[in-house]
Write an enzyme that holds these catalytic residues in place. Structure first.
Site, mmCIF file in Angstrom:
data_model
loop_
_atom_site.group_PDB
_atom_site.id
_atom_site.type_symbol
_atom_site.label_atom_id
_atom_site.label_comp_id
_atom_site.label_asym_id
_atom_site.label_seq_id
_atom_site.Cartn_x
_atom_site.Cartn_y
_atom_site.Cartn_z
ATOM 1 C CG HIS A 180 27.238 1.837 52.976
ATOM 2 N ND1 HIS A 180 27.119 0.694 52.228
ATOM 3 C CD2 HIS A 180 26.011 2.034 53.533
ATOM 4 C CE1 HIS A 180 25.875 0.221 52.328
ATOM 5 N NE2 HIS A 180 25.190 1.011 53.128
ATOM 6 C CD GLU A 239 22.665 -2.051 53.126
ATOM 7 O OE1 GLU A 239 22.165 -1.571 54.152
ATOM 8 O OE2 GLU A 239 23.116 -1.336 52.203
ATOM 9 C CG HIS A 274 23.885 1.542 57.745
ATOM 10 N ND1 HIS A 274 23.409 0.245 57.761
ATOM 11 C CD2 HIS A 274 23.766 1.956 56.457
ATOM 12 C CE1 HIS A 274 23.031 -0.093 56.541
ATOM 13 N NE2 HIS A 274 23.229 0.929 55.727
ATOM 14 C CD GLU A 275 24.295 5.569 55.207
ATOM 15 O OE1 GLU A 275 24.987 5.271 54.219
ATOM 16 O OE2 GLU A 275 23.109 5.193 55.346
#
Ligand code: ZN
Length: 506
Positions: free
Chosen positions: A274, A300, A270-271
């Protein structure tokens, strides 16, 4: 003024905004340091440093000099001489200037102090499940925001002004429409899943997993995604985050749970999503206010695309499961890639947003959206929050919290005054599904690439279509340019229905 002086003026302006970016980068680096292991005894003094630097940055954004630059470059005859990107730089500074200038500095100062106190009050209140002790803070924060909305001005619903801070151009009208459509489909889908006899076995996910091995596997997947380790690093924190200091320095953190093989892995992916965004912003935007993601929702969409649409997909595990097994010798003997895939996608209504599965997550967001909207049109008071929160959880998810710590007090956002932020998460899911559909078509099959572990063309496509633009395009311009249509919730609905009908044999 002639061309020459125009060019000179622009150069001055570029230097001015670059200096602002330097303050921002310094503040970002200090925050990163404070959250990743700065000595405890230094935190109080370091917070003052952040306060001072932030104060200087704020002054630069609302100075007389800034006003002159904006006035000058907003004149039609000067606008004409600016490139598309340069116009957007001026717009961005103007947006920031107008917003900040409308709030009397002493009121803003009071608000900053209030939210700092409220965050620590919230921490205690959450721990004690004691809403009453937090209520007075929250009431004041809502009142401040109501006052600020009046000063900023608004079109349509008052909440629009707050939404616009995180998702420029987003409105209640639009969100009511897309969330309404999403809810209409997700609620019956969830009911069908709960009624299904096909329940994935998840027992094997709960073993003890060596932290070094978790880290090794997380780093391996990051490298597969195309995360540039010469332009970033992975550290450990209680709350994972990504911070883009500049495209050459985008750091991420994760959290290792001993008894959960997936938490650190999906947190890292997830990170990492980003981070891919921030690492691939065009160098041309360096040192300008456009050198960042365009909105929380688009940001997101990238973290969720990589986490859910790639990381939690069947082709991903058909490709990487053998590596996972080899990383944890003996721990997944007798567990097939298919079983692992099914377990990783278990759907179960739960009380805590950050632990929610991909499907029910959206309902957690809609609840918060409904509540925030009602707080700002006055139909719900802070004093009603407990009742409203619990009612909505029963209505949307069929469950009710046993205490306020796992209910209305669970999220930090409101204590910091971040109203309007929550919708970004569900918008991200919708954008991600819509973008994935176009990517799938243009690259001749997303699943086939993932099944081969050929993730680089996916990253390159996203970099070209989205990442490189930074904030030079608005969220709605990006979604329209990339997919050929406006935000459309049907893509997420189709994706969820297809995926979960298969998993739960509906
Ligand atoms: Zn995120």
């Amino acid at each position: 003024m002639g061309t020459e002086s125009h060019a000179a003026k622009w150069e001055q302006f570029k230097q001015y905004v670059k200096k602002m970016k330097s303050y921002e980068e310094a503040i970002g680096l200090i925050y990163w340091d404070m959250r990743t292991g700065a000595p405890k005894k230094g935190i109080a003094a370091r917070s003052e440093v952040v306060g001072d630097l932030s104060g200087e940055l704020f002054k630069l954004s609302v100075s007389e000099e800034m006003r002159e630059f904006i006035d000058y470059f907003s004149k039609p005859e000067h606008q004409e001489q600016l490139s598309f990107i340069d116009k957007r730089i001026v717009n961005e500074c103007k947006r920031e200037y107008d917003r900040s200038k409308k709030i009397p500095p002493e009121r803003y100062q009071e608000y900053v102090v209030l939210t700092a106190q409220a965050e620590s009050a919230w921490e205690d209140a959450k721990e004690q499940s004691d809403f009453d002790s937090f209520q007075p803070y929250l009431e004041k924060i809502v009142e401040f925001n109501q006052e600020f909305i009046e000063l900023w001005g608004y079109e349509g619903h008052k909440y629009n002004t707050l939404l616009d801070m995180y998702e420029p151009g987003m409105t209640v009208e639009k969100l009511d429409q897309v969330f309404g459509a999403l809810r209409e489909q997700v609620v019956p889908l969830l009911a069908a899943i709960q009624a299904s006899g096909a329940k994935p076995d998840t027992g094997f996910l709960k073993q003890t997993f060596d932290q070094e091995k978790q880290k090794k596997f997380s780093l391996f997947i990051l490298e597969q995604m195309g995360y540039d380790f010469d332009a970033g690093r992975l550290d450990e924190t209680v709350h994972p985050f990504a911070t883009g200091l500049n495209p050459g320095d985008v750091r991420i953190t994760t959290r290792y749970l001993k008894d959960d093989v997936n938490s650190a892995l999906f947190g890292t992916i997830h990170e990492g999503g980003h981070a891919l965004y921030e690492q691939n912003i065009s160098p041309e935007l360096l040192g300008t206010p456009l050198c960042t993601g365009t909105s929380m929702g688009i940001h997101e969409s990238q973290s969720r695309f990589w986490e859910n649409m790639i990381g939690r997909s069947r082709p991903f595990w058909s490709r990487y499961y053998a590596e996972l097994q080899a990383n944890y010798p003996g721990q997944f003997d007798g567990v097939s890639a298919e079983s692992f895939y099914l377990a990783t996608n278990e759907v179960k209504p739960s009380l805590i947003r950050i632990e929610a599965d991909e499907l029910t997550y959206n309902l957690h967001i809609m609840i918060r959206y409904e509540i925030e909207k009602a707080l700002f049109d006055g139909s719900v008071k802070v004093a009603d929050l407990l009742r409203v929160w619990n009612e909505k959880y029963r209505e949307y998810l069929g469950i009710e919290p046993a205490n306020n710590g796992e209910g209305v007090l669970q999220d930090v956002h409101w204590s910091g005054g971040a109203f309007g932020y929550f919708p970004s998460y569900a918008l991200g899911n919708m954008y991600a599904a819509q973008i994935a559909r176009t990517l799938d078509r243009e690259l001749g099959g997303l699943d086939a690439l993932v099944a081969k572990g050929d993730l680089h063309p996916i990253k390159a496509w996203l970099a070209d279509k989205i990442y490189r633009h930074g904030k030079s395009l608005t969220p709605s311009e990006i979604i329209l340019e990339v997919t050929g249509e406006e935000l459309n919730p049907d893509y997420l609905v189709d994706y969820l229905r297809e995926k979960y009908s298969d998993i739960y044999k509906l």
